[in-house]
Design an enzyme around this catalytic site. Sequence first.
Site, PDB file in Angstrom:
ATOM      1  CB  VAL A   1      37.649  39.260  49.222  1.00 20.57           C
ATOM      2  CG1 VAL A   1      38.139  40.621  48.754  1.00 20.57           C
ATOM      3  CG2 VAL A   1      36.130  39.231  49.267  1.00 20.57           C
TER       4      VAL A   1
ATOM      5  CB  ILE B   1      39.522  38.373  43.622  1.00 19.74           C
ATOM      6  CG1 ILE B   1      38.460  37.282  43.763  1.00 19.74           C
ATOM      7  CG2 ILE B   1      39.298  39.166  42.351  1.00 19.74           C
ATOM      8  CD1 ILE B   1      37.074  37.820  44.002  1.00 19.74           C
TER       9      ILE B   1
ATOM     10  CG  ASP C   1      52.807  47.474   1.098  1.00 17.78           C
ATOM     11  OD1 ASP C   1      52.515  46.720   0.168  1.00 17.78           O
ATOM     12  OD2 ASP C   1      52.943  48.702   0.971  1.00 17.78           O
TER      13      ASP C   1
ATOM     14  CG  ASN D   1      46.182  36.848  46.819  1.00 17.82           C
ATOM     15  OD1 ASN D   1      46.613  37.636  47.663  1.00 17.82           O
ATOM     16  ND2 ASN D   1      45.603  37.249  45.706  1.00 17.82           N
TER      17      ASN D   1
ATOM     18  CG  ASN E   1      43.924  40.928  49.031  1.00 18.71           C
ATOM     19  OD1 ASN E   1      44.767  40.194  48.541  1.00 18.71           O
ATOM     20  ND2 ASN E   1      42.801  41.229  48.416  1.00 18.71           N
TER      21      ASN E   1
ATOM     22  CG  ASP F   1      46.141  41.855  45.857  1.00 23.97           C
ATOM     23  OD1 ASP F   1      47.166  41.241  46.184  1.00 23.97           O
ATOM     24  OD2 ASP F   1      45.042  41.307  45.648  1.00 23.97           O
TER      25      ASP F   1
END
Length: 918
Positions: free
Chosen positions: A292, A295, A339, A709, A737, A741
């Site tokens: 976990v 991630i 253009d 991580n 985490n 994170d």
Amino acid sequence: MNNKDTEYPALDGKSPWMLEAKEAVEQLASHSDDGLNPKQARSRLEKYGPNRIEAAKQRSAWQIFTAQIKNLIVLLLAAAAGISFILGQFLEGIAILVALIVNVFIGFGTELRAMRSMEALQQMTRRHAKVLRQSEIQKIEAAKLVPGDIVVLEGGDVIPADLRLIEANRIKADESALTGESVPVDKDVAALAEDTPLAERNNMLFNGTALTQGSGKGVVVATGMSTQLGHISRLAEGAQEEVLTPLEKRLNSLGQKLIWVTLGIAVLIGVTGVMAGKDLVVIFKTSVALAVAAIPEGLPIVATIALARGMWRMAKKNALVNRLSAVETLGSTSIICADKTGTLTENKMTVSTLVLVDSEEVMHVRWNPDEDPPFSVKKDVKTDDSLNTHMKDIMTIGMLCSNAQLSENGEDVGDPMELALLQAGKKLGLHREDLLASYPEKKEEAFSPETKMMATWHTREQDKMVAVKGAPEAVLDASTQVLTTDGQTRKMDETVYEKLLQANEALADEGLRVLGIARKSTDAVQNDPYSSLTFMGFAGLLDPPRKNIRKVIDTLRQAGVRVVMVTGDHPGTAFAIAQKLNLPGDGEAVIHGDTLKPPADYTSKERHNLLQSSVFARISPEQKLNLVSLFQADGSVVAMTGDGVNDAPALTKADIGVAMGRRGTQVAREAADIVLKDDNFATIALAMEQGRVIFSNIRKFIVFLLSGNVGAILIVGLAMLFGSILPLLPLQILYLNMISDVFPALALGVGKGEPSVMDRPPRPASEPVVTRALWITIFGYGSLIAVTALTGFWISLEKMSLSGERAVTITFLILAFTRTWHVFNMRDAESGVIFNDVTRNLFVWGAVILSVVLLVFAVYFPPLSRVLTMVVPTSFQWLFILGMSFIPLVVVQVLKQGTLFYKGTVEKGNSSDPSERK
């Protein structure tokens, strides 16, 4: 090239412009004086359907919502949240779900406004038209028009369908939105060749364009989706198949890698734990916790918020974003197809050059309204005050022979070239109202395609004066005398005539629109206005480049971005503007639309030449679409700018569509990803800079998250491999985490970036978010973090002889504070150690403070410290924790400065071979 941009079913595929007017009416079983009868109209309405542009299939709100959760990383994180709840880690699970919900709803809100270009096209046909039905003029809804209807036209009308003109009385049509032609086009009824390009079909009027002057009749040859406008709508609808932006593709690719990384970590830790004889329950929980942790929960929300904040910043700089991911994509753009009319130019004609006669010489006078006086002699010719008088004389005639009108509020009315003469005269202190008071107008002879001239009669004290302007050859042929710059009149001899013809050709080669100006004295308004004229000069007019546009193009070139002009205008005009902007590339000077072929038909040499060219003229909407596809197939990330209906398909097909907000049609604005409120091309460079900053920020927080991580994974994996007790517990990993994170990563995502970001070339379209070099950096950072924490763990156990619980607490806190300070390692190597994008970011300091508070809270709040199995460190242990945690920060900063020093010395020539230096 096949010039049938659209088929005409009512004519069995025949081209209406090649038929004589009478033949076209007969082919449609109609009558120019009577029109259709009700029975014919009903029958054809059933056969061909309403005269409407079909709306594209729009995504529903539900489809937009579900699209937000189909992202691979989002699905992966949803699985991680589920595992957290199964293991009883409710805090971690809730944190992941909150991040996902915020991400989904921000994306949903910004995407809901997209996909409306076909609705805008449909709005363009909701109008009325005057038609002949059974010999009577009737006003009907444009939706009820059918092929064969005879439409009655007058100045100011918006054309309700594609028409073949059968009567034309001095008609001019504004087709700039469809073809890119910068001035109104003269129309007549003469038949044309089959291969006549769209912009030169002078006997046709097209749905959605406008009549600026004149009157006449036209027979409907196509309605609804069979019109040119319908053809463009089909192209735009087909172009919408490009679904994923480069950023979305990169994040999906990263998500796929993370799936395998996550599974690999779970298996590796499990096998290592079993080999080391650890408890199976502990092994399982640790494996899941580290999986976990691998991630990056914060990635979707940080990416979304970074993009949203970039969108808000761009809005402050007059760039409105319709699609959130477009913010970053603009930063990776390598080619801008621009253009010409209204994007690179002002879309407003101005006087550029005047050609006068000085004695027997032809004098070129450059006109610059920003200077005083606004004119300067091109050649070294002796002049005096008489030149100023002559300039006023020629401008007086040009202003009198006009129907245009300047207004104080900026809503000028009239032909763009006539308005340009009024503006030029105003710079000399002349005003049309004052001139008309001095020379009252008595009669006007309107512009005629036959004579190619216009005349007005004005009363003077002794006689009447005729003011004439028109096509340069026509005015020259009607002139028998020349007014020279010293105020003298002399005969138009062969020598002067030839020199003036050559001057006219030179102006045309420069891409200028040329008007001849002349006058004569007369006794009566009945006399022929176009005989025995006194020639006064030529006025060369140009839709000028926007101010500072060349500087912007140079800035983009320095940033590695090519600007390619793609226009429907005349090749000479396009090339003249391109030269002023320093645009011509290594290929042909100008590629004409007639020479283009389908992308698959090119040889490799032809394709190379095409890709190296920078000016494309007389380009149809379908050709614009093919050009964008060709550049994309070559690996370029393509931005397309435009403001007309004809730009909509390419705006949609391009990786980034950029429309003008002021001059742009609603169709172009709705088809684009970004709308420039100020119509300023320079805003694109500002938006591109913001896009690059955003991608740089995304990379920074990905490196920050993954390196932290990796450090945690290595700490646990190495400890298991060597048979040690676990230095980190599963709940501690999940708690850390959650902190790292979200808060520091989010702060990195909203940084303002370094000014040097536009000094780098754009990223290749195939380059992933995390390159091989960045993966090496991530594992390098992670290894340094792991070595620091494991060293602290070893010292606590072996040198300090602390209990396992206390040693684990110290290891956890070293890792936690190391990852907190690690945010300052995310600065660019070229930036300063103290003052850089990270240290100037107040959100970073707020995130650091919040992280420290949450870590201290985990130690001193008993309920939480018991859950995390934490003990309170002593004062000495706190000093040890903080001292160890700063080691990675110091090491990385020293390495970055060393790298910068090494790079600088190599660039200064201190080493002929960089590989020889250590």
